[in-house]
Design an enzyme around this catalytic site. Structure first.
Site, PDB file in Angstrom:
ATOM      1  N   LYS A 178       1.085  -1.572   0.512  1.00 47.91           N
ATOM      2  CA  LYS A 178      -0.151   0.085  -0.041  1.00 47.91           C
ATOM      3  C   LYS A 178       0.991   1.092   0.277  1.00 47.91           C
ATOM      4  CE  LYS A 178      -1.408   2.834   3.359  1.00 47.91           C
ATOM      5  NZ  LYS A 178      -0.970   3.676   2.020  1.00 47.91           N
ATOM      6  N   GLU A 254      10.383   0.951   9.860  1.00 47.80           N
ATOM      7  CA  GLU A 254      11.503   1.539   9.608  1.00 47.80           C
ATOM      8  C   GLU A 254      10.669   3.516  10.141  1.00 47.80           C
ATOM      9  OE1 GLU A 254      13.455   5.034   8.490  1.00 47.80           O
ATOM     10  OE2 GLU A 254      13.128   4.496   6.853  1.00 47.80           O
ATOM     11  N   CYS A 288      13.657  10.791   7.126  1.00 53.41           N
ATOM     12  CA  CYS A 288      14.027  10.221   8.747  1.00 53.41           C
ATOM     13  C   CYS A 288      15.466  10.003   9.187  1.00 53.41           C
ATOM     14  CB  CYS A 288      13.261   8.641   8.976  1.00 53.41           C
ATOM     15  SG  CYS A 288      14.560   7.993   7.162  1.00 53.41           S
ATOM     16  N   GLU A 382      10.436  15.375  15.475  1.00 52.18           N
ATOM     17  CA  GLU A 382      11.105  15.514  13.794  1.00 52.18           C
ATOM     18  C   GLU A 382      10.475  16.429  13.132  1.00 52.18           C
ATOM     19  OE1 GLU A 382       9.858  11.881  12.691  1.00 52.18           O
ATOM     20  OE2 GLU A 382      12.126  11.709  11.307  1.00 52.18           O
TER      21      GLU A 382
HETATM   22  P1  ADP Z   1       4.311  10.810   7.070  1.00 57.36           P
HETATM   23  O1  ADP Z   1       3.681  11.779   8.515  1.00 57.36           O
HETATM   24  O2  ADP Z   1       5.370  10.514   6.791  1.00 57.36           O
HETATM   25  O3  ADP Z   1       2.935  10.212   6.133  1.00 57.36           O
HETATM   26  P2  ADP Z   1       2.591   8.128   7.988  1.00 57.36           P
HETATM   27  O4  ADP Z   1       3.226   6.939   9.303  1.00 57.36           O
HETATM   28  O5  ADP Z   1       1.312   8.740   8.715  1.00 57.36           O
HETATM   29  O6  ADP Z   1       3.887   9.203   7.965  1.00 57.36           O
HETATM   30  O7  ADP Z   1       2.349   7.539   6.616  1.00 57.36           O
HETATM   31  C1  ADP Z   1       3.092   6.756   6.082  1.00 57.36           C
HETATM   32  C2  ADP Z   1       2.289   5.656   5.180  1.00 57.36           C
HETATM   33  O8  ADP Z   1       1.257   5.048   6.769  1.00 57.36           O
HETATM   34  C3  ADP Z   1       1.255   6.178   4.637  1.00 57.36           C
HETATM   35  O9  ADP Z   1       0.950   4.691   3.664  1.00 57.36           O
HETATM   36  C4  ADP Z   1      -0.072   6.361   5.262  1.00 57.36           C
HETATM   37  O10 ADP Z   1      -1.005   5.960   4.340  1.00 57.36           O
HETATM   38  C5  ADP Z   1       0.349   5.120   6.041  1.00 57.36           C
HETATM   39  N1  ADP Z   1      -1.046   5.276   7.073  1.00 57.36           N
HETATM   40  C6  ADP Z   1      -1.951   6.375   8.159  1.00 57.36           C
HETATM   41  N2  ADP Z   1      -1.850   5.781   9.159  1.00 57.36           N
HETATM   42  C7  ADP Z   1      -2.090   4.327   9.311  1.00 57.36           C
HETATM   43  C8  ADP Z   1      -2.551   3.852   9.719  1.00 57.36           C
HETATM   44  N3  ADP Z   1      -3.016   3.933  10.596  1.00 57.36           N
HETATM   45  N4  ADP Z   1      -2.562   2.809   9.524  1.00 57.36           N
HETATM   46  C9  ADP Z   1      -1.470   2.122   8.691  1.00 57.36           C
HETATM   47  N5  ADP Z   1      -0.783   2.802   7.457  1.00 57.36           N
HETATM   48  C10 ADP Z   1      -1.549   4.169   8.002  1.00 57.36           C
END
Ligand code: ADP
Length: 481
Positions: A178, A254, A288, A382
């Site tokens: 995804k 990560e 990161c 961060e």
């Molecule tokens: P960033 O701040 O870099 O967007 P996130 O952790 O929100 O960091 O996003 C990284 C990935 O995690 C994206 O693909 C996002 O769609 C996904 N993501 C966000 N929320 C969730 C969740 N509750 N469960 C699984 N994946 C998630």
């Protein structure tokens, strides 16, 4: 959007037409000007379950092939990615905002993981262990963990996928990915190139969704998913780790970082300044491993800040697709507002803004903040933006104490010449990666990853392949030897 732009945009996106939808899909925007680039088809929980089942069904054939055979397919994929570097880089720039030169660098970096793991897959060696009994023998086999899933971020939309998918496929696993909502286009292009290279369609699938939490739940609870690899925030990493407890799904995480960047008084200051440019301003600070806290020894503090300010003033900010742009926008307006908010908050608490600090749309000019105290939010969180907060330290002990004063432990940077100091500090830093006199440490040949709340596991190097292999211990008894 200008009509010329539209021609260019349509041209570069034309291979992706099959993924577009007229309505009800995921809208992808250009962060530079907020324009809509494309609306793409998305997938629901039932689709993800079907993709996992298809991946699992095509896996046995794939894992039965020889490592050489799998490597041949991966090397063709590597060749196709490089063949399309200009088109892929333009797509990455369109959806993420990063300058084209950085887009190209990412494609080369992302492709390098495919080539590396194509080769490394041939070296998934087991062992013969000297036995504890004269008529028994002990061996270990390395076997693919099975069907895997991945959730990836928008900051390196290509490389964060290849460094998961390439080792998974090389090891004989299958994978459903995804991608981030902001950057699904390059991910879909990558998938289509993999199919052209001969990766079986069911084996690897990119599945954009509008509900990432749903994807996380499906990946962590579907009984066929044996491993989940995630790159993103620590907040989401913790959620996934809790969900993975359901069936002890293996995890590679990560997560966030809060990288200290230490400049000691024996450092070469020009090298240190160039180190900040690489460790802070690449991707507008949205990585990161971005230097988050610049810790500078008292007696060289002023000289260092002067040199850095002069260098930062030369950075050309603009639309990533324009010639000569060295830094693009942040991923969206909200990100720019959040980062400039951190800067204003620091200023209200007594810090001085040396340059930058004010957001315009999604853009934020390179910002230097001095007189920063270690307890300010700008140091504790961060930043994920082009802001350099400078903190003073008196001696080595204080530098190490400040550097380790964080729940994160991903990367650290240190600039010093004294070999004893370099060794002592490198050992004392609580993190997964240390760059000494250098501001860029990512490469497919080295193990990338963190400790503490920055995550679990490593990507790249032989260790990145091991993440997709289980060890099976075999005991052969009654051998009559
Ligand atoms: P960033 O701040 O870099 O967007 P996130 O952790 O929100 O960091 O996003 C990284 C990935 O995690 C994206 O693909 C996002 O769609 C996904 N993501 C966000 N929320 C969730 C969740 N509750 N469960 C699984 N994946 C998630």
């Amino acid at each position: 959007m200008e009509s010329d732009d539209q021609v260019m945009t349509n041209g570069v996106l034309s291979p992706l037409k099959a993924h577009f939808t007229a309505g009800g899909g995921l809208n992808v925007h250009n962060p530079s000007d907020g324009t809509l680039i494309a609306t793409i088809r998305t997938y629901e929980a039932g689709d993800l379950e079907r993709f996992i089942e298809e991946a699992d069904a095509s896996r046995p054939d794939w894992s039965r092939r020889t490592a050489q055979d799998r490597a041949d397919v991966l090397r063709r994929w590597h060749g196709l990615v490089l063949h399309h570097i200009d088109q892929l880089a333009e797509i990455v720039t369109l959806e993420s905002g990063k300058p084209l030169a950085e887009g190209r660098a990412e494609i080369r970096y992302g492709a390098a993981f495919i080539e590396w793991f194509a080769e490394e897959g041939k070296r998934a060696y087991g062992e013969v262990i000297p036995s504890h009994h004269s008529d028994k023998r002990i061996v270990t086999l390395r076997q693919p963990v099975g069907t895997c899933a991945a959730i990836t971020p928008w900051n390196f939309p290509v490389a964060m996928i290849t460094r998961k998918v390439a080792p998974a496929l090389a090891a004989g696993c299958a994978m459903v990915v995804k991608p981030a909502e902001a950057t699904p286009l390059s991910a879909l292009f990558l998938q289509d190139l993999a199919y052209q290279a001969g990766v079986p369609e069911g084996l690897f699938r990119v599945a954009p969704c509008t509900d990432p939490a749903m994807a996380g739940r499906v990946f962590c609870t579907h009984p066929l998913v044996r491993k989940l690899s995630f790159t993103g925030s620590t907040r989401v990493g913790k959620l996934l780790m809790a969900q993975a407890a359901h069936q002890i799904t293996r995890l590679s995480l990560e997560l966030g970082g809060n990288a200290p960047f230490l400049v000691f008084d024996d450092a070469d200051l020009d090298t240190a300044v160039e180190g900040v440019m690489a460790a802070k301003f690449r991707n507008a600070g949205q990585t990161c491993v971005s230097a988050n806290r610049i810790l500078v020894q008292d007696n060289i503090h002023d000289a260092f800040v002067e040199k850095l300010a002069a260098r930062v003033a030369r950075v050309r900010l603009g639309d990533g697709r324009s010639e000569g742009t060295q830094m693009g926008p942040l991923i969206d307006r909200a990100a720019a507002a959040r980062v400039s908010g951190l800067v204003q908050q620091a200023a209200e608490s007594g810090a001085s803004i040396r340059c930058g600090g004010t957001a315009e749309g999604a853009f934020l000019a390179p910002t230097i903040v001095t007189d920063v105290a270690p307890d300010m939010a700008i140091i504790q969180s961060e930043i994920f933006g082009p802001v350099v907060p400078v903190v003073r330290f008196a001696d080595e002990a204080e530098a190490i104490r400040l550097a380790n004063d964080t729940p994160f432990g991903l990367a650290a940077y240190m600039f010093a010449r004294d070999i004893g100091r370099v060794w002592r500090v490198m050992e004392a830093l609580e993190c997964g990666m240390v760059a000494v006199n250098d501001g860029a440490l990512s490469t497919e040949v080295a193990p990338f990853g963190g400790i503490k709340q920055s995550g679990l596991g490593r990507e790249g190097s032989k260790h990145g392949l091991a993440e997709y292999l289980d060890i099976k211990y075999g005991l052969l008894g009654a051998l009559g030897t």
